[in-house]
Design an enzyme around this catalytic site. Structure first.
Site, short mmCIF file in Angstrom:
data_model
loop_
_atom_site.label_atom_id
_atom_site.label_comp_id
_atom_site.label_asym_id
_atom_site.label_seq_id
_atom_site.Cartn_x
_atom_site.Cartn_y
_atom_site.Cartn_z
N LYS A 149 0.91 -1.27 0.00
CA LYS A 149 0.03 -0.07 0.01
C LYS A 149 1.06 1.31 0.01
O LYS A 149 1.08 1.78 1.03
CB LYS A 149 -0.86 0.00 1.25
CG LYS A 149 -2.00 0.83 1.08
CD LYS A 149 -3.25 0.47 2.15
CE LYS A 149 -4.28 1.37 2.25
NZ LYS A 149 -4.97 1.83 1.10
N1 PXG Z 1 -7.69 -1.99 -2.58
C1 PXG Z 1 -7.07 -0.84 -2.66
C2 PXG Z 1 -6.40 -0.37 -3.85
C3 PXG Z 1 -7.10 0.03 -1.65
O1 PXG Z 1 -6.80 1.15 -1.51
C4 PXG Z 1 -8.65 -1.60 -0.51
C5 PXG Z 1 -8.29 -2.51 -1.70
C6 PXG Z 1 -9.25 -2.10 0.41
O2 PXG Z 1 -8.30 -2.68 1.69
P1 PXG Z 1 -8.81 -2.36 3.19
O3 PXG Z 1 -7.61 -2.85 3.88
O4 PXG Z 1 -9.26 -1.06 3.40
O5 PXG Z 1 -9.96 -3.46 3.38
C7 PXG Z 1 -8.07 -0.51 -0.48
C8 PXG Z 1 -8.32 0.40 0.71
C9 PXG Z 1 -10.01 6.24 0.52
C10 PXG Z 1 -9.78 4.99 1.15
O6 PXG Z 1 -10.20 7.15 1.30
C11 PXG Z 1 -9.41 3.84 0.45
C12 PXG Z 1 -8.96 2.76 1.11
C13 PXG Z 1 -9.16 2.55 2.58
C14 PXG Z 1 -9.64 3.44 3.18
C15 PXG Z 1 -10.04 4.83 2.41
O7 PXG Z 1 -10.50 6.28 -0.55
N2 PXG Z 1 -8.51 1.67 0.14
#
Ligand code: PXG
Length: 313
Positions: A149
């Site tokens: 990430k």
């Molecule tokens: N794929 C990608 C590319 C992400 O950035 C997820 C999957 C989901 O992962 P989690 O660990 O959150 O279940 C993410 C996470 C935002 C925002 O503000 C984006 C994420 C998490 C929190 C907020 O757009 N992405």
């Protein structure tokens, strides 16, 4: 609201980093998006685990131990008196000079922002969101593994721009071979009928997906509700053929998919399995997590589990 930056808590309007920080200049860093619900941080250890693996992969050495970082997150939330929060933890390579060489950066920058959560509009949770396949392919894992990430989100942003241009709620990203990877900021699951029963399927991370914390929680929860979960590759065919589909992410939680590229998924309405998973996920986040105010433990009524599913901790 104060922000933790470079060892200090400072008012958010004064929180700043150097313009020579390599997080800014080159996207050289790792971040996490974490949620706190009613005084408890959901799966904080899992988020920190993913963060430290990312740091190891990019060879960014942080002097803080995971426990120290965990304490700092809790300290920042306590300082701001926040019970429900969206927590953004950012570690950058730190201040250097104008060359990309990470050896120029002596001290990593640590930022902890605890903010309010902005959610998708409630009607999207009731009706489902329109998903569109975007032309931008998900980063090739051989180039920059989507498991990391990193602060390089341009691949996803290019996808989101395409989705925005047609008024969609999210963009579906395929990998180089045309397999479904994930959405631009969420993982994807399909619900399919097999031998008279419903089961779930989600792409394996090697196809090109982040190992989402929400995804992990659903993979644990679904079998407890009687649904098998397959982690095998599928193309858009798997979505056309599915009964239901939903996206998962820390920000979005569980959000149903109504259409893909203008075509209804299943019958286009939010399906019963998605509804059950949404309900059980809500119950899960309200019953587990790292307490922000441990002195309150035992005095706070913990929300009862909806179905008596085993707790995680
Ligand atoms: N794929 C990608 C590319 C992400 O950035 C997820 C999957 C989901 O992962 P989690 O660990 O959150 O279940 C993410 C996470 C935002 C925002 O503000 C984006 C994420 C998490 C929190 C907020 O757009 N992405």
């Amino acid at each position: 609201m104060d922000v933790y930056v470079d060892g200090k808590l400072v008012p958010k309007d004064e929180a700043s980093i150097s313009v020579f920080d390599h997080g800014l200049l080159y996207g050289d860093g790792i971040f996490e998006g974490i949620r706190a619900y009613n005084g408890r941080v959901f799966r904080l250890d899992e988020h920190l685990h993913r963060l430290y693996i990312g740091l190891k992969v990019i060879k960014l050495h942080l002097a803080h131990t995971p426990q120290e970082l965990k304490d700092l997150v809790i300290k920042t939330l306590r300082h701001n008196g926040m019970r429900d929060a969206y927590i953004r933890l950012v570690i950058t390579r730190g201040k250097g000079d104008l060359g990309i060489d990470p050896r120029n950066c002596k001290v990593p920058t640590v930022i902890i922002i605890t903010d309010k959560i902005t959610l998708y509009p409630p009607e999207l949770y009731e009706k489902g969101l329109p998903l569109v396949t975007v032309v931008a392919r998900r980063n090739n894992p051989e180039a920059l593994n989507p498991k990391v990430k990193s602060l390089n989100y341009l691949n996803n942003i290019l996808g989101r721009l395409e989705a925005n241009a047609v008024g969609a709620g999210e963009g579906l990203m395929l990998n180089q071979d045309g397999y479904v990877a994930e959405a631009t900021a969420d993982n994807i699951f399909v619900v399919e009928r097999y031998a008279g029963r419903m089961r779930l399927r989600t792409p394996p991370s090697y196809v090109g997906a982040l190992e989402g914390i929400t995804r992990g929680a659903i993979m644990e929860l679904a079998p407890q509700l009687g649904y098998e979960v397959l982690e095998t590759p599928f193309t858009r065919h798997g979505i056309w053929a599915a009964e239901e589909a939903f996206l998962t992410g820390t920000g979005a939680e569980i959000i149903p998919v109504a259409t893909l590229d203008g075509r209804p998924v299943g019958d286009g309405a939010v399906g019963p399995v998605t509804k059950e998973i949404m309900r059980e996920f809500k119950a899960l986040v309200s019953r587990e997590g790292t307490p922000i105010f441990p002195e309150e433990e035992g005095t706070l009524p913990r929300t009862a589990a909806v179905s008596g599913v085993r707790t995680h901790q």
